[in-house]
Design a protein around this motif. Structure first.
Motif, PDB file in Angstrom:
ATOM      1  N   ASN A 129     -11.537  20.489  10.536  1.00 25.86           N
ATOM      2  CA  ASN A 129     -11.816  21.638   9.674  1.00 25.86           C
ATOM      3  C   ASN A 129     -11.983  21.191   8.234  1.00 25.86           C
ATOM      4  O   ASN A 129     -11.288  20.277   7.770  1.00 25.86           O
ATOM      5  N   SER A 130     -12.883  21.852   7.525  1.00 29.03           N
ATOM      6  CA  SER A 130     -13.171  21.434   6.150  1.00 29.03           C
ATOM      7  C   SER A 130     -11.934  21.504   5.258  1.00 29.03           C
ATOM      8  O   SER A 130     -11.714  20.618   4.433  1.00 29.03           O
ATOM      9  N   TRP A 131     -11.119  22.530   5.416  1.00 28.44           N
ATOM     10  CA  TRP A 131      -9.927  22.654   4.572  1.00 28.44           C
ATOM     11  C   TRP A 131      -8.954  21.499   4.821  1.00 28.44           C
ATOM     12  O   TRP A 131      -8.317  21.025   3.896  1.00 28.44           O
ATOM     13  N   TYR A 132      -8.866  21.041   6.071  1.00 29.56           N
ATOM     14  CA  TYR A 132      -7.979  19.925   6.399  1.00 29.56           C
ATOM     15  C   TYR A 132      -8.533  18.629   5.812  1.00 29.56           C
ATOM     16  O   TYR A 132      -7.800  17.847   5.193  1.00 29.56           O
ATOM     17  N   LEU A 133      -9.839  18.410   5.997  1.00 21.40           N
ATOM     18  CA  LEU A 133     -10.462  17.211   5.443  1.00 21.40           C
ATOM     19  C   LEU A 133     -10.364  17.192   3.921  1.00 21.40           C
ATOM     20  O   LEU A 133     -10.175  16.127   3.323  1.00 21.40           O
ATOM     21  N   ASP A 134     -10.469  18.355   3.284  1.00 21.32           N
ATOM     22  CA  ASP A 134     -10.328  18.428   1.825  1.00 21.32           C
ATOM     23  C   ASP A 134      -8.948  17.944   1.372  1.00 21.32           C
ATOM     24  O   ASP A 134      -8.806  17.388   0.290  1.00 21.32           O
ATOM     25  N   ILE A 135      -7.950  18.153   2.201  1.00 22.57           N
ATOM     26  CA  ILE A 135      -6.584  17.727   1.859  1.00 22.57           C
ATOM     27  C   ILE A 135      -6.395  16.232   2.084  1.00 22.57           C
ATOM     28  O   ILE A 135      -5.860  15.529   1.231  1.00 22.57           O
ATOM     29  N   VAL A 136      -6.842  15.714   3.236  1.00 19.29           N
ATOM     30  CA  VAL A 136      -6.537  14.321   3.598  1.00 19.29           C
ATOM     31  C   VAL A 136      -7.569  13.314   3.097  1.00 19.29           C
ATOM     32  O   VAL A 136      -7.280  12.118   3.035  1.00 19.29           O
ATOM     33  N   ALA A 137      -8.767  13.772   2.762  1.00 17.71           N
ATOM     34  CA  ALA A 137      -9.830  12.871   2.295  1.00 17.71           C
ATOM     35  C   ALA A 137     -10.725  13.638   1.324  1.00 17.71           C
ATOM     36  O   ALA A 137     -11.837  14.047   1.665  1.00 17.71           O
ATOM     37  N   GLU A 138     -10.260  13.813   0.136  1.00 17.07           N
ATOM     38  CA  GLU A 138     -10.828  14.723  -0.859  1.00 17.07           C
ATOM     39  C   GLU A 138     -12.356  14.705  -0.965  1.00 17.07           C
ATOM     40  O   GLU A 138     -12.990  15.741  -0.996  1.00 17.07           O
ATOM     41  N   ASP A 139     -12.977  13.561  -1.049  1.00 22.68           N
ATOM     42  CA  ASP A 139     -14.432  13.480  -1.228  1.00 22.68           C
ATOM     43  C   ASP A 139     -15.163  13.083   0.049  1.00 22.68           C
ATOM     44  O   ASP A 139     -16.160  12.363  -0.002  1.00 22.68           O
TER      45      ASP A 139
ATOM     46  N   PRO B 279      -7.914   8.859   7.875  1.00 23.07           N
ATOM     47  CA  PRO B 279      -6.905   9.383   6.944  1.00 23.07           C
ATOM     48  C   PRO B 279      -5.536   9.559   7.607  1.00 23.07           C
ATOM     49  O   PRO B 279      -5.429   9.780   8.812  1.00 23.07           O
ATOM     50  N   VAL B 280      -4.510   9.480   6.793  1.00 30.73           N
ATOM     51  CA  VAL B 280      -3.144   9.734   7.242  1.00 30.73           C
ATOM     52  C   VAL B 280      -3.071  11.153   7.797  1.00 30.73           C
ATOM     53  O   VAL B 280      -3.729  12.062   7.296  1.00 30.73           O
ATOM     54  N   PHE B 281      -2.282  11.338   8.843  1.00 29.35           N
ATOM     55  CA  PHE B 281      -2.087  12.643   9.500  1.00 29.35           C
ATOM     56  C   PHE B 281      -3.362  13.182  10.151  1.00 29.35           C
ATOM     57  O   PHE B 281      -3.528  14.383  10.319  1.00 29.35           O
ATOM     58  N   THR B 282      -4.261  12.270  10.491  1.00 31.16           N
ATOM     59  CA  THR B 282      -5.504  12.641  11.170  1.00 31.16           C
ATOM     60  C   THR B 282      -5.654  11.733  12.376  1.00 31.16           C
ATOM     61  O   THR B 282      -6.076  10.594  12.245  1.00 31.16           O
ATOM     62  N   GLN B 283      -5.318  12.248  13.548  1.00 32.02           N
ATOM     63  CA  GLN B 283      -5.302  11.419  14.746  1.00 32.02           C
ATOM     64  C   GLN B 283      -6.698  11.005  15.187  1.00 32.02           C
ATOM     65  O   GLN B 283      -6.921   9.854  15.546  1.00 32.02           O
ATOM     66  N   GLN B 284      -7.638  11.952  15.209  1.00 35.51           N
ATOM     67  CA  GLN B 284      -8.979  11.677  15.716  1.00 35.51           C
ATOM     68  C   GLN B 284     -10.020  12.393  14.861  1.00 35.51           C
ATOM     69  O   GLN B 284      -9.786  13.488  14.390  1.00 35.51           O
ATOM     70  N   LEU B 285     -11.176  11.765  14.714  1.00 38.59           N
ATOM     71  CA  LEU B 285     -12.322  12.424  14.088  1.00 38.59           C
ATOM     72  C   LEU B 285     -13.552  12.121  14.942  1.00 38.59           C
ATOM     73  O   LEU B 285     -13.502  12.266  16.141  1.00 38.59           O
ATOM     74  N   GLY B 286     -14.638  11.710  14.352  1.00 34.07           N
ATOM     75  CA  GLY B 286     -15.832  11.407  15.130  1.00 34.07           C
ATOM     76  C   GLY B 286     -16.789  12.579  15.185  1.00 34.07           C
ATOM     77  O   GLY B 286     -16.837  13.420  14.296  1.00 34.07           O
TER      78      GLY B 286
END
Length: 124
Positions: A30-40, A69-76
């Motif tokens: 989710n964009s709000w989560y990514l904004d927290i863990v990986a700002e840019d 990012p920390v606290f992010t198990q999976q992306l892709g």
């Protein structure tokens, strides 16, 4: 067509709708989560947000890289429709060449050939 977007170009409402409707959506994307863990963070987006791939970026000693990012198990890759190995490979091949080092955990729906990309399997 896969497009590379910088953070300010991402339409976050369309992004979040894709994650919500995707066959493999998860909170980490989710964009709000990514904004927290990986700002840019940046993104690869297909068509009108039918498939999306977050790029969590960093820069150290003049080298651009992608990291988990920390606290992010999976992306892709996340998609509203089923994913094939070829589709995942197309997205991986679309990552801009400026990223000289890539260490990301793909989600369980992202299958790729082990002879195509250097892989390391994580056992949880």
């Amino acid at each position: 067509m896969i497009k590379y977007l910088q953070n300010h170009q991402i339409e976050k409402s369309k992004w979040d709708a894709c994650i919500k409707e995707s066959v493999n959506g998860m909170v980490y994307a989710n964009s709000w989560y990514l904004d927290i863990v990986a700002e840019d963070w940046e993104a690869l987006v297909e068509d009108d947000y039918e498939r999306v791939f977050p790029l969590t970026t960093g820069r150290k000693w003049g080298i651009d890289y992608l990291y988990q990012p920390v606290f992010t198990q999976q992306l892709g890759l996340f998609s509203k429709s089923s994913l094939s190995q070829d589709t995942v490979s197309c997205f991986l091949d679309s990552i801009p060449e400026k990223y000289k080092f890539i260490e990301i955990n793909l989600n369980t729906f992202n299958k790729v050939g082990s002879n195509t990309y250097p892989l390391r399997v994580a056992h949880l």
